[in-house]
Design a protein around this motif. Structure first.
Motif, PDB file in Angstrom:
ATOM      1  N   VAL A 294       7.984  -4.357  -1.698  1.00  0.00           N
ATOM      2  CA  VAL A 294       9.388  -4.691  -1.426  1.00  0.00           C
ATOM      3  C   VAL A 294       9.447  -5.604  -0.205  1.00  0.00           C
ATOM      4  N   ASN A 295      10.574  -6.270  -0.071  1.00  0.00           N
ATOM      5  CA  ASN A 295      10.804  -7.162   1.063  1.00  0.00           C
ATOM      6  C   ASN A 295      11.553  -6.368   2.134  1.00  0.00           C
ATOM      7  N   HIS A 296      10.844  -5.997   3.184  1.00  0.00           N
ATOM      8  CA  HIS A 296      11.415  -5.178   4.259  1.00  0.00           C
ATOM      9  C   HIS A 296      11.394  -5.966   5.553  1.00  0.00           C
ATOM     10  N   ASN A 297      12.595  -6.283   6.057  1.00  0.00           N
ATOM     11  CA  ASN A 297      12.742  -7.057   7.293  1.00  0.00           C
ATOM     12  C   ASN A 297      12.011  -8.390   7.211  1.00  0.00           C
ATOM     13  N   GLY A 298      12.097  -9.041   6.046  1.00  0.00           N
ATOM     14  CA  GLY A 298      11.494 -10.348   5.862  1.00  0.00           C
ATOM     15  C   GLY A 298      10.009 -10.337   5.575  1.00  0.00           C
ATOM     16  N   THR A 299       9.414  -9.165   5.419  1.00  0.00           N
ATOM     17  CA  THR A 299       7.985  -9.056   5.157  1.00  0.00           C
ATOM     18  C   THR A 299       7.766  -8.262   3.887  1.00  0.00           C
ATOM     19  N   THR A 300       6.840  -8.723   3.043  1.00  0.00           N
ATOM     20  CA  THR A 300       6.505  -7.992   1.831  1.00  0.00           C
ATOM     21  C   THR A 300       5.517  -6.884   2.169  1.00  0.00           C
ATOM     22  N   VAL A 301       5.920  -5.645   1.903  1.00  0.00           N
ATOM     23  CA  VAL A 301       5.093  -4.488   2.242  1.00  0.00           C
ATOM     24  C   VAL A 301       5.029  -3.566   1.032  1.00  0.00           C
ATOM     25  N   PRO A 302       3.976  -2.756   0.919  1.00  0.00           N
ATOM     26  CA  PRO A 302       3.943  -1.734  -0.135  1.00  0.00           C
ATOM     27  C   PRO A 302       5.070  -0.732   0.061  1.00  0.00           C
ATOM     28  N   MET A 307       8.299   4.449   2.906  1.00  0.00           N
ATOM     29  CA  MET A 307       8.840   5.702   2.356  1.00  0.00           C
ATOM     30  C   MET A 307       8.175   6.925   2.969  1.00  0.00           C
ATOM     31  N   ASN A 308       7.405   6.735   4.043  1.00  0.00           N
ATOM     32  CA  ASN A 308       6.694   7.831   4.692  1.00  0.00           C
ATOM     33  C   ASN A 308       6.764   7.663   6.193  1.00  0.00           C
ATOM     34  N   PRO A 309       6.539   8.743   6.937  1.00  0.00           N
ATOM     35  CA  PRO A 309       6.527   8.633   8.405  1.00  0.00           C
ATOM     36  C   PRO A 309       5.454   7.665   8.884  1.00  0.00           C
ATOM     37  N   THR A 310       5.628   7.160  10.068  1.00  0.00           N
ATOM     38  CA  THR A 310       4.681   6.207  10.645  1.00  0.00           C
ATOM     39  C   THR A 310       3.293   6.830  10.759  1.00  0.00           C
ATOM     40  N   GLY A 311       2.283   6.079  10.319  1.00  0.00           N
ATOM     41  CA  GLY A 311       0.911   6.531  10.409  1.00  0.00           C
ATOM     42  C   GLY A 311       0.389   7.236   9.181  1.00  0.00           C
ATOM     43  N   MET A 312       1.254   7.538   8.218  1.00  0.00           N
ATOM     44  CA  MET A 312       0.778   8.219   7.017  1.00  0.00           C
ATOM     45  C   MET A 312       0.218   7.212   6.006  1.00  0.00           C
ATOM     46  N   PHE A 313       0.824   6.020   5.926  1.00  0.00           N
ATOM     47  CA  PHE A 313       0.326   4.939   5.067  1.00  0.00           C
ATOM     48  C   PHE A 313       0.236   3.660   5.892  1.00  0.00           C
ATOM     49  N   GLU A 314      -0.731   2.853   5.570  1.00  0.00           N
ATOM     50  CA  GLU A 314      -0.872   1.538   6.189  1.00  0.00           C
ATOM     51  C   GLU A 314      -1.429   0.571   5.151  1.00  0.00           C
ATOM     52  N   ASP A 315      -0.654  -0.478   4.870  1.00  0.00           N
ATOM     53  CA  ASP A 315      -1.016  -1.454   3.834  1.00  0.00           C
ATOM     54  C   ASP A 315      -1.263  -0.783   2.486  1.00  0.00           C
ATOM     55  N   GLY A 316      -0.484   0.237   2.199  1.00  0.00           N
ATOM     56  CA  GLY A 316      -0.597   0.925   0.922  1.00  0.00           C
ATOM     57  C   GLY A 316      -1.704   1.935   0.824  1.00  0.00           C
ATOM     58  N   GLU A 317      -2.499   2.094   1.880  1.00  0.00           N
ATOM     59  CA  GLU A 317      -3.604   3.044   1.884  1.00  0.00           C
ATOM     60  C   GLU A 317      -3.221   4.264   2.714  1.00  0.00           C
ATOM     61  N   ARG A 318      -3.484   5.436   2.161  1.00  0.00           N
ATOM     62  CA  ARG A 318      -3.151   6.669   2.883  1.00  0.00           C
ATOM     63  C   ARG A 318      -4.097   6.857   4.060  1.00  0.00           C
ATOM     64  N   GLN A 319      -3.510   7.129   5.230  1.00  0.00           N
ATOM     65  CA  GLN A 319      -4.277   7.361   6.434  1.00  0.00           C
ATOM     66  C   GLN A 319      -4.484   8.845   6.711  1.00  0.00           C
ATOM     67  N   ARG A 320      -3.555   9.667   6.307  1.00  0.00           N
ATOM     68  CA  ARG A 320      -3.692  11.115   6.458  1.00  0.00           C
ATOM     69  C   ARG A 320      -2.874  11.810   5.374  1.00  0.00           C
ATOM     70  N   GLU A 321      -3.261  13.036   5.083  1.00  0.00           N
ATOM     71  CA  GLU A 321      -2.594  13.794   4.037  1.00  0.00           C
ATOM     72  C   GLU A 321      -1.329  14.458   4.576  1.00  0.00           C
ATOM     73  N   TRP A 322      -0.414  14.713   3.661  1.00  0.00           N
ATOM     74  CA  TRP A 322       0.795  15.472   4.010  1.00  0.00           C
ATOM     75  C   TRP A 322       0.419  16.929   4.190  1.00  0.00           C
ATOM     76  N   THR A 323       0.900  17.550   5.251  1.00  0.00           N
ATOM     77  CA  THR A 323       0.671  18.969   5.491  1.00  0.00           C
ATOM     78  C   THR A 323       2.004  19.655   5.720  1.00  0.00           C
TER      79      THR A 323
END
Length: 614
Positions: A294-302, A307-323
């Protein structure tokens, strides 16, 4: 159900339960989090729930109610009075609501859940329906609060998705037979769409039908009707049907369920439609699909990044699991009845792992050294491992990986070991096990209940049970027994045993023959084995095709299909096969017409607009 819907966010209305009615299969769903708003007083009424798939999205804030007057669990501070960084915002300001109904009453029926994601604010609502005039004041007040909250959120710069059962018809395309109904009631379309609820929807939705000038504070439309954006001229796109009249087969319904979004995220959606093929309710699901990027603030992002808190996803890749630590205070997983619980799947598939939990340390008696770090080792899973929604083992907690401090001792047992068990236990100190007390069943004095039949009774003829005080010595008793056996022979096609007289046998010498008959017993007899082919024919008569009814002429009726638009359109009925119109002259000179009797099938339902000529 979630596998069938293939959705990542599911919004439900009319849960019709209270908190005490929540069960494990409603809350402890592997891989899903859930937020409820349930009625505070009424039982089996209203109720909204939002389920989120933890592997795709996780909200950062959650509230119950449309006005912000309610409080989070275990808190006496209302949502609107929380610190600013914990608020969703957009609460009604003084003077924005008419005050016809106080705000606490508006949010007491469990009609709204609000979740905030980094991308937008999701408002799931169940708007009051139009039943009678006694609820008009509450309905108008709730609609007004919903309009104010959405517009305030948009004015703050937040994107909004409003979805749910609004119980409002937006245009003449959204209900069946509207023009004809209004013509009979002598009401114009302008008057119909000028009602407060329809006026609200058409003023908040872009392209809505607004009669006259716009209301103050509603000068601009702020939401888009996604289903109409993708299907602007589609007819029959209904989401609700009257079940009492069985209107769904003929698609005679209304569209009162919507997915509305603000302008900034309109282009994120690639599809929106209804799922009229999914049954089980008087409504059908409505859905909207967002693209992977999607186009978010002028930038195309996954889409997962926003749709998740900061640090949970980055460039569409999961960084940590939901607990479970990511669950918000209003999450149903934190309700005491369900917190620290695991699902059945986790019990079978997740291996137990050791967790190290530090406990209070005390100095050893008579020692100058600092007290050792006492650690208890348990082999059960962590309290939040069940909520991760997958079968893979989660990462160990920091308590496990953190090494003990310098000079500390790792002990796997309590500081003071328990006293050793004596080699021979004293019988007086050790109570014996109580044996199971088996209660013998009392034999039934009367046998099976008279109203309780057995399976064998369906395949054997009924036999009369004479009273012990009566003996078949007279003609009257014999006639009574014969009548009973005749009734049984009419129900079952199987032949009767030879020792029991049937109804078509001669009653000559009934007094003498009845005395010589084999005595009737109360229990079933196995002397006669009936032919299964005969029994199959008997059941086939009951379960076979429907017999075509006869008309008043004694002739077979013919099946016809209703073509007139309305509730009964597409349904079948039986009528006389003779042609319509006069069929000839009688002897007295009068005209004989064909049969005017209509035999409607079981699926036909009467309505005010239906006529026999249909």
């Amino acid at each position: 159900m979630f596998d069938t819907l293939e959705a990542d966010i599911v919004v439900m209305q009319e849960a019709k339960i209270q908190r005490k009615d929540l069960q494990d299969d409603m809350v402890l769903i592997p891989g899903w989090d859930v937020y409820f708003s349930l009625p505070k007083h009424k039982k089996g009424y209203s109720g909204v729930a939002i389920y989120t798939r933890s592997s795709k999205c996780a909200p950062i804030r959650a509230e119950e109610g449309i006005t912000g007057i309610l409080c989070p669990p275990n808190s006496s501070t209302t949502f609107r009075d929380l610190p600013e960084d914990q608020q969703i915002g957009g609460y009604p300001k003084p003077g924005q609501l008419s005050g016809e109904v106080d705000e606490a009453t508006l949010d007491s029926e469990g009609r709204c859940v609000i979740l905030e994601f980094p991308a937008f604010v999701l408002v799931g609502v169940y708007s009051p329906a139009t039943r009678d005039e006694s609820r008009d004041e509450f309905r108008h007040a709730f609609t007004e609060a919903m309009d104010v909250r959405v517009r305030n959120l948009v004015a703050m710069g937040k994107e909004v998705v409003l979805t749910g059962d609004l119980n409002i018809i937006r245009s003449e395309l959204d209900t069946a037979g509207l023009v004809e109904q209004l013509r009979k009631e002598e009401v114009s379309l302008d008057d119909f769409f000028s009602s407060p609820s329809r006026r609200f929807l058409n003023q908040i939705v872009c392209g809505g039908r607004v009669v006259g000038t716009r209301d103050e504070g509603r000068e601009e439309a702020v939401l888009w009707d996604l289903c109409r954006e993708f299907h602007p001229t589609r007819t029959g796109m209904y989401t609700c049907w009257d079940t009492r009249k069985n209107c769904r087969p003929g698609n005679f319904g209304s569209r009162i369920d919507y997915v509305l979004c603000s302008s900034g995220i309109k282009d994120w959606f690639i599809d929106a439609n209804i799922q009229e093929g999914l049954l089980g309710s008087d409504h059908c699901p409505v859905y909207a699909t967002m693209g992977d990027t999607v186009n978010h603030n002028g930038t195309t992002v996954p889409i997962t990044d926003v749709m998740n808190p900061t640090g949970m996803f980055e460039d569409g890749e999961r960084q940590r699991e939901w607990t479970i630590k990511d669950a918000l205070p209003t999450s149903a997983k934190l309700i005491p009845e369900f917190s620290n619980r695991r699902s059945i799947k986790d019990m079978f598939f997740k291996k137990p792992r050791a967790t190290i939990k530090p406990t209070t340390a005390t100095a050893m008696p008579g020692s100058q050294d600092p007290p050792p770090l006492t650690i208890t080792i348990s082999t059960g899973p962590e309290k939040d491992s069940w909520a991760q929604g997958d079968l893979a083992s989660s990462q160990p907690s920091s308590q496990v990986t953190a090494p003990p401090s310098s000079g500390s001792t790792l002990v796997a047992s309590p500081q003071k070991p328990p006293a050793k068990r004596p080699a021979v236990a004293s019988p007086a100190k050790r109570p014996q096990k109580k044996g199971k007390v088996t209660l013998a069943k009392e034999p039934s004095k009367t046998g099976a209940s008279a109203s309780q039949g057995t399976l064998k009774s369906f395949f054997k003829p009924k036999t009369p049970v004479p009273s012990p005080s009566q003996e078949p010595t007279g003609t009257d008793n014999t006639a009574s027994a014969t009548a009973d056996i005749s009734t049984a022979s009419e129900l079952l096609p199987a032949e009767l045993p030879p020792e029991i007289p049937s109804s078509n046998q001669s009653s000559k010498g009934s007094a003498e023959s009845s005395a010589k008959e084999t005595p009737l017993t109360t229990g079933p007899t196995d002397d006669k084995v009936f032919d299964p082919i005969e029994n199959k024919a008997s059941w086939s008569k009951l379960l076979g095709k429907r017999v075509v009814p006869k008309c008043e002429h004694g002739e077979d009726c013919v099946s016809r299909i209703t073509k007139k638009p309305g509730v009964n359109c597409g349904r079948s009925f039986f009528m006389c096969a003779r042609p319509t119109g006069p069929s000839g002259k009688k002897e007295d000179g009068t005209t004989e017409f064909c049969c005017k009797t209509f035999i409607w099938s079981s699926e036909w339902k009467p309505s005010s607009s239906a006529s026999l000529s249909g």
